[in-house]
Design a protein around this motif. Structure first.
Motif, mmCIF file in Angstrom:
data_model
loop_
_atom_site.group_PDB
_atom_site.id
_atom_site.type_symbol
_atom_site.label_atom_id
_atom_site.label_comp_id
_atom_site.label_asym_id
_atom_site.label_seq_id
_atom_site.Cartn_x
_atom_site.Cartn_y
_atom_site.Cartn_z
ATOM 1 N N UNK A 1 1.368 -1.260 0.045
ATOM 2 C CA UNK A 1 -0.261 0.056 0.209
ATOM 3 C C UNK A 1 1.182 1.205 0.570
ATOM 4 N N UNK A 2 0.264 2.490 -0.824
ATOM 5 C CA UNK A 2 0.944 3.260 -0.790
ATOM 6 C C UNK A 2 0.071 4.570 0.133
ATOM 7 N N UNK A 3 0.805 5.141 1.124
ATOM 8 C CA UNK A 3 -0.233 6.025 2.065
ATOM 9 C C UNK A 3 0.212 7.115 1.222
ATOM 10 N N UNK A 4 -1.610 8.247 0.700
ATOM 11 C CA UNK A 4 -0.853 8.970 0.465
ATOM 12 C C UNK A 4 -1.007 10.637 1.335
ATOM 13 N N UNK A 5 -1.744 10.044 2.484
ATOM 14 C CA UNK A 5 -2.138 11.569 3.664
ATOM 15 C C UNK A 5 -1.695 10.836 5.189
#
Length: 411
Positions: free
Chosen positions: A373-377
């Motif tokens: 997963x990529x943490x966008x905020x």
């Protein structure tokens, strides 16, 4: 009797009389020579040569001026030549200098500063070019104390902390405890400890009317310490809470001239404060500032297990399998990563609430990157029991006395 013609060339079919007539055709009046002879130029004939042979007798009385000399009545002006330069003078000839455009001078071009733009899904840092901002010609004020730049304070409600009435206050023996002179000067807000050592070695600091040049000299809080003709005292404690925005790095000084959190709290007080812990450049939320080194060490040490709550926004929905794996605990490159609690806050399962006590670098982003997963905020909504209620992004406030007492003695 026939004439012997054996000596006559076999290819000649002409008689002697015909050959004798042929030599007479070499005179200039012959037709062949008239074609080859130059024609006489007639100015009245529009610049065309007159037809017929040239009459040389008529040219005997022509003007005998120079062939390249023009008449005074000529329509064209006379050509004037520039005087030749005098190389006999002492003046040195100018050197030839080729002018280049600024774009062609690659060696003299200043390198553009690289800016840290965050990390990708593989958690590798990404750098980019930064545009150079316009710098004013006025020199910027630097330093601490009176040399700090003054600007309107965003929140001037600063309380005076009084811990004397607490039952766990320090005894008189501890109050008379000796500390190093450089630490005493640094706590007064004048400079750092290294710069304080330079002031001491130069003989600019005196203790009880005696100049001290010994490094490592210890003083009491009751001693009279004078620098630059003025008595200095250890500064008052400051506790400040900031709601950090994006694009600010958590450091007191940056050699790449990027925006730091000190730009947001630099005018809050005259004392020298520093951040407790750190937040990434793209992480927002609560960040504590203080000049209390004892409290900062307590909140930063992993053995105290200070609770932190984050609001995490992912690039895709979190599966139930990955949710169970995070709650059970993951093992990363630098050891286990245990989570205290996690809750799904949105219907699309992209916004989460995460409670954690681990203080390792970029631990939240690395937990989700381990599962793809990529943490966008990422926003820290609570730190050590402090929240950001009624605190706007980019603003700060001073802690109340009750909040400070809770941090110092009950956590």
């Amino acid at each position: 009797m026939k004439k012997d013609n054996s000596k006559r060339p076999f290819f000649s079919s002409k008689t002697d009389s015909e050959e004798s007539k042929g030599y007479s055709k070499s005179n200039p009046s012959s037709k062949d020579d008239q074609r080859r002879s130059p024609k006489k130029f007639d100015p009245k004939n529009d610049g065309k040569r007159s037809s017929g042979p040239r009459n040389w007798k008529q040219d005997e009385n022509r003007d005998r001026k120079g062939r390249f000399q023009k008449d005074e009545e000529s329509k064209f002006p006379k050509r004037t030549l520039k005087p030749r330069p005098d190389f006999a003078k002492d003046e040195k000839p100018k050197k030839f200098e080729k002018k280049f455009d600024k774009a062609e001078r690659r060696d003299e071009r200043e390198p553009q500063k690289r800016t840290y733009l965050g990390r990708g899904k593989d958690q590798k840092p990404i750098f980019g070019e930064k545009e150079q901002a316009h710098k004013s010609s006025a020199p910027a004020k630097k330093g601490f104390g009176k040399n700090r730049p003054k600007a309107p304070i965003m929140d001037s409600d600063r309380p005076d902390y009084n811990f004397d009435a607490l039952p766990s206050k320090k005894s008189k023996a501890e109050a008379n405890e000796e500390i190093r002179l450089n630490k005493y000067i640094a706590n007064s807000g004048i400079c750092s400890r290294r710069e304080a050592d330079e002031l001491i070695s130069k003989g600019l600091v005196s203790v009880n009317n005696e100049v001290i040049t010994e490094l490592g000299y210890k003083v009491k809080k009751s001693d009279r310490v004078v620098y630059n003709g003025k008595r200095i005292n250890p500064e008052k404690p400051v506790y400040l809470l900031l709601n950090k925005p994006k694009d600010f790095i958590t450091t007191t000084d940056d050699p790449m001239d990027r925006k730091t959190v000190m730009n947001l709290v630099g005018n809050a007080c005259e004392e020298r404060i520093f951040p407790v812990g750190r937040l990434d450049r793209n992480t927002t939320g609560l960040l504590l500032f203080t000049n209390d080194g004892e409290l900062a060490a307590k909140l930063s040490h992993p053995s105290n297990e200070i609770k932190k709550i984050y609001q995490v926004t992912l690039d895709k929905p979190l599966t139930k399998k990955d949710e169970e794996a995070i709650l059970e605990g993951l093992t990363l490159e630098d050891g286990p990563a245990n989570v205290d609690d996690m809750q799904v806050l949105s219907k699309d399962r992209t916004i989460l609430g995460l409670e954690i006590h681990i203080g390792r670098n970029r631990i939240v982003r690395r937990i989700f990157a381990h599962l793809g997963y990529d943490v966008t905020a990422l926003d820290r909504v609570m730190f050590a029991g402090l929240d950001k209620k009624d605190l706007k992004r980019g603003h700060y406030r001073f802690l109340s006395e009750k909040e400070v007492i809770k941090l110092k003695f009950f956590i």
